[in-house]
Design an enzyme around this catalytic site. Structure first.
Site, short mmCIF file in Angstrom:
data_model
loop_
_atom_site.label_atom_id
_atom_site.label_comp_id
_atom_site.label_asym_id
_atom_site.label_seq_id
_atom_site.Cartn_x
_atom_site.Cartn_y
_atom_site.Cartn_z
CG ASP A 92 68.85 39.26 34.56
OD1 ASP A 92 69.89 38.98 33.95
OD2 ASP A 92 68.53 38.72 35.63
CE LYS A 113 71.36 42.45 36.80
NZ LYS A 113 70.87 41.44 37.76
CG ASP A 122 61.68 44.95 44.27
OD1 ASP A 122 61.97 44.78 43.07
OD2 ASP A 122 61.10 44.08 44.95
CE LYS A 163 54.14 46.70 42.96
NZ LYS A 163 54.28 46.12 44.31
N GLY A 164 59.02 48.79 38.61
CA GLY A 164 60.42 49.23 38.61
C GLY A 164 60.71 50.45 37.76
NE ARG A 209 59.03 48.38 44.15
CZ ARG A 209 59.23 47.48 43.18
NH1 ARG A 209 59.99 47.77 42.16
NH2 ARG A 209 58.67 46.29 43.23
CG PHE A 253 69.62 41.45 43.00
CD1 PHE A 253 68.68 40.95 42.11
CD2 PHE A 253 69.19 42.23 44.07
CE1 PHE A 253 67.32 41.22 42.28
CE2 PHE A 253 67.84 42.49 44.25
CZ PHE A 253 66.90 41.98 43.36
CB VAL A 254 71.61 46.79 40.86
CG1 VAL A 254 73.06 46.53 40.51
CG2 VAL A 254 70.72 46.61 39.63
CD GLU A 301 61.38 46.81 31.59
OE1 GLU A 301 61.66 47.27 32.72
OE2 GLU A 301 60.77 45.75 31.44
CG ASP A 302 63.23 48.34 35.99
OD1 ASP A 302 63.00 47.68 34.96
OD2 ASP A 302 62.86 47.97 37.12
P1 5GP Z 1 64.30 39.67 32.58
O1 5GP Z 1 62.99 39.22 31.99
O2 5GP Z 1 65.02 40.66 31.70
O3 5GP Z 1 65.17 38.54 33.00
O4 5GP Z 1 63.95 40.34 33.97
C1 5GP Z 1 63.51 41.62 34.05
C2 5GP Z 1 62.99 41.93 35.44
O5 5GP Z 1 63.69 41.20 36.47
C3 5GP Z 1 63.26 43.39 35.71
O6 5GP Z 1 62.24 44.21 35.18
C4 5GP Z 1 63.36 43.39 37.22
O7 5GP Z 1 62.08 43.48 37.76
C5 5GP Z 1 63.96 42.05 37.58
N1 5GP Z 1 65.44 42.16 37.75
C6 5GP Z 1 66.41 41.67 36.94
N2 5GP Z 1 67.64 41.98 37.41
C7 5GP Z 1 67.43 42.69 38.55
C8 5GP Z 1 68.33 43.31 39.52
O8 5GP Z 1 69.56 43.29 39.44
N3 5GP Z 1 67.74 43.96 40.56
C9 5GP Z 1 66.39 44.04 40.72
N4 5GP Z 1 65.95 44.71 41.78
N5 5GP Z 1 65.52 43.46 39.84
C10 5GP Z 1 66.04 42.81 38.77
#
Ligand code: 5GP
Length: 185
Positions: free
Chosen positions: A109, A137, A165, A50-51, A171, A158-159, A105-106
């Site tokens: 990480d 990140k 969210d 949803k992000g 959100r 963590f943002v 993408e939002d």
């Molecule tokens: P990745 O697969 O890149 O580790 O994780 C991606 C997903 O983790 C993002 O789409 C998001 O949903 C969640 N996520 C990673 N870092 C953050 C953060 O700082 N804040 C929030 N709210 N979600 C995060």
């Protein structure tokens, strides 16, 4: 108070803060690059629920061209985080054969979800698959997939806000920040 302004007080004023105008300004710049890069080509924007809802809304409306928009929902990590196993909860409605696909993408990480998604979409015969993310990140820099458009590189915190969210809340904040300690302790 207007809109979600009162919950902005849950953010730590001393930590990273991206205002609505910071975000919209940067998305406009990226939209200009996308307009130029995809000139004369069709473009399908793919958002991950949803992000990415807010980024998709503002990025797509900053583009000066026709686009199609489609959505996927995935469950991240149907196992341990390091397995990178992802399950599709809602698939695209669109056939990707011969299409230019831009994943919107939002935040990235570890990039595990995204590398899986890129591989999955590439297997469907598209003309191209690229990625646009508002936030990135540090760990994502080690990711095997290239990210073509990045809004902001941020530190490892963590943002929340602007689609992101914490336990499904925050959100609807217009800005992005980190939560103040009083909100979770
Ligand atoms: P990745 O697969 O890149 O580790 O994780 C991606 C997903 O983790 C993002 O789409 C998001 O949903 C969640 N996520 C990673 N870092 C953050 C953060 O700082 N804040 C929030 N709210 N979600 C995060």
């Amino acid at each position: 108070m207007v809109d979600a302004a009162h919950i902005e007080t849950d953010l730590d004023p001393t930590a990273l803060n991206l205002s609505e105008s910071d975000i919209l300004g940067r998305l406009k710049e990226i939209a200009g690059q996308i307009d130029a890069d995809y000139e004369g080509k069709d473009l399908l924007l793919v958002g991950v629920l949803k992000g990415a809802v807010m980024v998709m809304a503002d990025l797509s409306r900053s583009l000066n061209r026709h686009v199609e928009i489609d959505w996927m929902a995935v469950s991240s990590y149907a196992g341990t985080k390091s397995s990178g196993v992802v399950r599709i909860l809602k698939d695209l409605d669109t056939d990707l054969e011969g299409r230019h696909v831009l994943i919107v993408e939002d935040i990235i990480d570890t990039g595990l979800t995204l590398s899986w998604l890129v591989k999955n979409l590439k297997s469907r015969g598209p003309a191209s698959v690229e990625i646009a993310t508002l936030l990135r990140k540090p760990d994502a820099l080690e990711m095997a997939v290239d990210v073509k458009y990045v809004g902001f590189d941020i530190p490892n915190a963590f943002v929340v806000g602007y689609g992101l969210d914490f336990n499904e809340k925050y959100r609807n904040l217009r800005s992005i920040g980190t939560l103040a300690e009083h909100t979770y302790s």
